[in-house]
Structure formats: C-alpha cells, structure tokens
Design an enzyme around this catalytic site. Structure first.
Site, PDB file in Angstrom:
ATOM      1  N   ASN A   1       0.860  -1.308   0.144  1.00 34.73           N
ATOM      2  CA  ASN A   1      -0.099  -0.084   0.143  1.00 34.73           C
ATOM      3  C   ASN A   1       0.955   1.159  -0.021  1.00 34.73           C
ATOM      4  OD1 ASN A   1      -1.468   2.342   0.879  1.00 34.73           O
ATOM      5  ND2 ASN A   1      -3.145   0.738   1.938  1.00 34.73           N
TER       6      ASN A   1
ATOM      7  N   ASP B   1      -1.182  -3.559  10.308  1.00 34.31           N
ATOM      8  CA  ASP B   1      -2.556  -4.067   9.970  1.00 34.31           C
ATOM      9  C   ASP B   1      -3.533  -3.075  10.588  1.00 34.31           C
ATOM     10  OD1 ASP B   1      -3.236  -6.579   8.086  1.00 34.31           O
ATOM     11  OD2 ASP B   1      -1.573  -7.263   9.450  1.00 34.31           O
TER      12      ASP B   1
HETATM   13  P1  IMP Z   1      -5.074  -3.391   6.010  1.00 30.40           P
HETATM   14  O1  IMP Z   1      -4.219  -3.146   7.396  1.00 30.40           O
HETATM   15  O2  IMP Z   1      -4.116  -3.197   4.833  1.00 30.40           O
HETATM   16  O3  IMP Z   1      -5.653  -4.918   5.996  1.00 30.40           O
HETATM   17  O4  IMP Z   1      -6.289  -2.597   6.028  1.00 30.40           O
HETATM   18  C1  IMP Z   1      -7.512  -2.758   6.122  1.00 30.40           C
HETATM   19  C2  IMP Z   1      -8.388  -1.872   5.480  1.00 30.40           C
HETATM   20  O5  IMP Z   1      -8.926  -0.919   6.371  1.00 30.40           O
HETATM   21  C3  IMP Z   1      -7.909  -1.178   4.082  1.00 30.40           C
HETATM   22  O6  IMP Z   1      -8.270  -1.933   2.910  1.00 30.40           O
HETATM   23  C4  IMP Z   1      -8.649   0.118   4.184  1.00 30.40           C
HETATM   24  O7  IMP Z   1      -9.902  -0.021   3.550  1.00 30.40           O
HETATM   25  C5  IMP Z   1      -8.900   0.250   5.643  1.00 30.40           C
HETATM   26  N1  IMP Z   1      -8.105   0.972   6.153  1.00 30.40           N
HETATM   27  C6  IMP Z   1      -6.934   0.727   7.181  1.00 30.40           C
HETATM   28  N2  IMP Z   1      -6.203   2.023   7.450  1.00 30.40           N
HETATM   29  C7  IMP Z   1      -6.983   3.008   6.858  1.00 30.40           C
HETATM   30  C8  IMP Z   1      -6.644   4.505   6.903  1.00 30.40           C
HETATM   31  O8  IMP Z   1      -5.700   4.932   7.525  1.00 30.40           O
HETATM   32  N3  IMP Z   1      -7.716   5.011   6.130  1.00 30.40           N
HETATM   33  C9  IMP Z   1      -8.799   4.726   5.437  1.00 30.40           C
HETATM   34  N4  IMP Z   1      -8.883   3.261   5.466  1.00 30.40           N
HETATM   35  C10 IMP Z   1      -8.111   2.478   6.183  1.00 30.40           C
END
Ligand code: IMP
Length: 193
Positions: free
Chosen positions: A13, A71
C-alpha cells in the site's frame, strides 16, 4: 553522528508507505518499502493478524532485517465493531458507499480506527498500537488518502474527513502515525539495531 537507522516496511500500500516515511523521517529513521505479498490470516485480533503475517514473512521470504508490517481496521460502534479486522475485505466488496448504506438511519456514528505495527530485528517480535476515535460521515468527502478515509471524521480534527487532509495533517492524528511514533521512539532509543 551515528549511522542512519534503516528499516523495511512490508506493504503493497503506497499510501501507508508514504505516511510511514514522513513519520519515521522526523526521527531521523530511513524506511524502505518491501512490496512483498503477505499472508493475511482471518482473526478477530489485529495483533494476531499482524504477528502471524510477520512470522510468516520471517520463515518464508528471506527478509532483510529489521522490518515491520502494519494491519489496521475501522471499528464502527453501532455495528458492534464491524468491519474491524475484516476492513480490507469489506472495503473491497462494498466500499464507502456500502458502509454509508449500512449506516443509513443510524444516529450513533461513533467509530475508531486501530493500527497495529509488528516489528522484528530478526529475533524478537514487538507490537505497537495506535487508535483514533471519530465519526462516520453522512457522505463521502475528499479525494486524498485511501480506503475509508472519505467517510471518517477524526474527533481530534476540525470536522474534515481524513480524505480532506494532506498527509502531514492526517499523520498528526491518525491511528497509523500513533503506532509508528511508538515504533520510532523504540527504534531511536534501542541499541539493538
Ligand atoms: P489492511 O491493514 O491493509 O488490511 O487495511 C484494512 C483496510 O482498512 C484497508 O483496506 C482500508 O480499507 C482500511 N484502512 C486501514 N487504514 C486506513 C486508513 O488510514 N484510512 C482509511 N482506510 C483505512
């Protein structure tokens, strides 16, 4: 002056990476993106997801040390904490529009973003957490950021959504920046790396 401490962030990301770059640079730390595919187990606990992902990378991907994973999830009070650890899946399936539909007619808009950073220098695993309280907006606003940024209004802010803030502004109050500052404080005081 000692040498600059360098750390890898295992993430695909680019938004998360950019946020981390800015936070860590304030501590004189250099971060590089390791765009590796990670194992993401399903669990109710972000800490377990992050730690398992880190441990899997340590075993399977011949990492360079030190490195960390992160995460995060959005926990909506009126939805009993949903989507929480399933945020990524839910965002991909229904997006911000879908979340706003689920919140249709719901008065309690309270929500919390939680971020868990799991770090290793090759032996130990350390975990740092950051939380930001706020509200789910009634409509998506703003073009910046990623994920649920357009529908999340941080309580410590001025009413703008995360997606209406630039990265520096988001970093002042975001869950991720808070977890990363804890990591940075540990890294700058540690003799291990
Ligand atoms: P992961 O940590 O990449 O699995 O993130 C989980 C999901 O939570 C992401 O796909 C986003 O949709 C949402 N998310 C996590 N952090 C953020 C943030 O800082 N802003 C907006 N969405 C977030």
């Amino acid at each position: 002056m000692g040498k600059v401490k360098r750390v890898l962030f295992a993430t695909g990301n680019k938004h998360k990476f950019h946020e981390a770059e800015i936070v860590l640079s304030k501590y004189g730390l250099s971060v590089e993106q390791w765009a590796v595919k990670r194992l993401e187990v399903q669990s109710e606990s972000l800490e377990e997801i992050a730690k398992t992902s880190l441990a899997w990378l340590m075993l399977e991907k011949y990492p360079e040390y030190p490195f960390f994973v992160e995460d995060a999830g959005l926990f909506v009070n009126a939805l009993n904490g949903f989507p929480g650890p399933y945020s990524s899946y839910v965002f991909n399936k229904i997006g911000n529009e879908g979340l706003l539909k689920l919140m249709d007619g719901v008065e309690n808009r309270r929500a919390e973003f939680i971020s868990v950073v799991a770090f290793t220098e090759g032996k130990e695993i350390l975990v740092f957490e950051g939380r930001t309280s706020g509200f789910i907006s009634y409509m998506a606003r703003g073009e910046r950021g990623f994920g649920f940024d357009p529908v999340f209004i941080p309580e410590e802010g001025d009413g703008r959504s995360f997606a209406e803030l630039d990265v520096e502004e988001k970093n002042r109050m975001s869950h991720r920046a808070k977890a990363l500052r804890k990591l940075a404080e540990w890294l700058t005081s540690s003799k291990i790396i």
